[in-house]
Design a protein around this motif. Sequence first.
Motif, mmCIF file in Angstrom:
data_model
loop_
_atom_site.group_PDB
_atom_site.id
_atom_site.type_symbol
_atom_site.label_atom_id
_atom_site.label_comp_id
_atom_site.label_asym_id
_atom_site.label_seq_id
_atom_site.Cartn_x
_atom_site.Cartn_y
_atom_site.Cartn_z
ATOM 1 N N PRO A 41 -20.703 27.314 25.078
ATOM 2 C CA PRO A 41 -19.770 28.403 25.390
ATOM 3 C C PRO A 41 -19.738 29.432 24.269
ATOM 4 O O PRO A 41 -19.986 29.128 23.112
ATOM 5 N N LYS A 42 -19.426 30.680 24.648
ATOM 6 C CA LYS A 42 -19.340 31.743 23.654
ATOM 7 C C LYS A 42 -18.022 31.630 22.909
ATOM 8 O O LYS A 42 -17.009 31.228 23.472
ATOM 9 N N GLY A 43 -18.031 31.982 21.635
ATOM 10 C CA GLY A 43 -16.814 31.932 20.840
ATOM 11 C C GLY A 43 -17.132 32.072 19.368
ATOM 12 O O GLY A 43 -18.286 32.237 18.972
ATOM 13 N N ASN A 44 -16.104 31.978 18.582
ATOM 14 C CA ASN A 44 -16.230 32.140 17.144
ATOM 15 C C ASN A 44 -16.537 30.789 16.505
ATOM 16 O O ASN A 44 -15.638 30.097 16.028
ATOM 17 N N ALA A 45 -17.797 30.397 16.498
ATOM 18 C CA ALA A 45 -18.190 29.100 15.943
ATOM 19 C C ALA A 45 -17.954 29.056 14.439
ATOM 20 O O ALA A 45 -17.538 28.033 13.899
ATOM 21 N N ALA A 46 -18.194 30.177 13.747
ATOM 22 C CA ALA A 46 -17.978 30.205 12.298
ATOM 23 C C ALA A 46 -16.505 29.994 11.978
ATOM 24 O O ALA A 46 -16.157 29.298 11.017
ATOM 25 N N GLY A 47 -15.629 30.562 12.780
ATOM 26 C CA GLY A 47 -14.191 30.356 12.583
ATOM 27 C C GLY A 47 -13.788 28.908 12.800
ATOM 28 O O GLY A 47 -12.958 28.368 12.067
ATOM 29 N N ALA A 48 -14.382 28.269 13.811
ATOM 30 C CA ALA A 48 -14.083 26.862 14.073
ATOM 31 C C ALA A 48 -14.558 25.984 12.919
ATOM 32 O O ALA A 48 -13.847 25.071 12.481
ATOM 33 N N VAL A 49 -15.738 26.259 12.397
ATOM 34 C CA VAL A 49 -16.255 25.495 11.254
ATOM 35 C C VAL A 49 -15.374 25.717 10.027
ATOM 36 O O VAL A 49 -15.074 24.773 9.287
ATOM 37 N N LYS A 50 -14.918 26.948 9.815
ATOM 38 C CA LYS A 50 -14.045 27.260 8.675
ATOM 39 C C LYS A 50 -12.735 26.478 8.769
ATOM 40 O O LYS A 50 -12.277 25.911 7.772
ATOM 41 N N VAL A 51 -12.150 26.423 9.957
ATOM 42 C CA VAL A 51 -10.896 25.668 10.141
ATOM 43 C C VAL A 51 -11.111 24.193 9.838
ATOM 44 O O VAL A 51 -10.298 23.557 9.164
ATOM 45 N N ILE A 52 -12.213 23.646 10.316
ATOM 46 C CA ILE A 52 -12.502 22.224 10.084
ATOM 47 C C ILE A 52 -12.705 21.954 8.597
ATOM 48 O O ILE A 52 -12.133 21.008 8.035
ATOM 49 N N LEU A 53 -13.499 22.778 7.930
ATOM 50 C CA LEU A 53 -13.792 22.552 6.514
ATOM 51 C C LEU A 53 -12.576 22.749 5.617
ATOM 52 O O LEU A 53 -12.422 22.051 4.615
ATOM 53 N N THR A 54 -11.691 23.674 5.967
ATOM 54 C CA THR A 54 -10.502 23.878 5.141
ATOM 55 C C THR A 54 -9.494 22.740 5.301
ATOM 56 O O THR A 54 -8.634 22.563 4.445
ATOM 57 N N ASN A 55 -9.603 21.965 6.369
ATOM 58 C CA ASN A 55 -8.672 20.856 6.571
ATOM 59 C C ASN A 55 -9.144 19.549 5.949
ATOM 60 O O ASN A 55 -8.392 18.580 5.923
ATOM 61 N N ILE A 56 -10.363 19.486 5.440
ATOM 62 C CA ILE A 56 -10.847 18.251 4.822
ATOM 63 C C ILE A 56 -10.024 17.879 3.586
ATOM 64 O O ILE A 56 -9.585 16.724 3.470
ATOM 65 N N PRO A 57 -9.750 18.799 2.639
ATOM 66 C CA PRO A 57 -8.915 18.412 1.482
ATOM 67 C C PRO A 57 -7.513 17.975 1.897
ATOM 68 O O PRO A 57 -6.959 17.027 1.327
ATOM 69 N N ILE A 58 -6.954 18.630 2.899
ATOM 70 C CA ILE A 58 -5.625 18.252 3.398
ATOM 71 C C ILE A 58 -5.663 16.829 3.949
ATOM 72 O O ILE A 58 -4.750 16.035 3.709
ATOM 73 N N ALA A 59 -6.732 16.497 4.667
ATOM 74 C CA ALA A 59 -6.860 15.152 5.237
ATOM 75 C C ALA A 59 -6.938 14.093 4.149
ATOM 76 O O ALA A 59 -6.314 13.028 4.257
#
Length: 118
Positions: A41-59
């Motif tokens: 599907p079309k969408g902001n894949a870079a934004g999704a990856v950024k959200v995932i990577l920024t949540n790793i330290p929080i996790a």
Amino acid sequence: MIFFFSIFVWIMLSPSMKLENFIFAVISASVSWVVGKKVIPKGNAAGAVKVILTNIPIAVIQAFKMLFTVQLFSTSEITSPENRIEEFGKIVSITLTPKELVVLKEESKLIIHEVKKE
């Protein structure tokens, strides 16, 4: 992007740089590009990856906090993003943290089980 990535991987894995290998790389990359256009599907894949990577330290921080506290369980709802790629990024970023887990999607809401301090 998929086309060039496919060619790059194919050439890197091929045993020699013969013309036949390059032609086959172009053919297989073309097939993956056509299939990818239909399936992904079309969408902001870079934004999704950024959200995932920024949540790793929080996790990681939440996991250590959970080791030393007594926990209570609760349920909450949030609005699901319209775009499927953004929705995927949101679900993975929530589920990545040990204090929250997306259980299901009802209509346009995500149902989340949470662990909170007592």
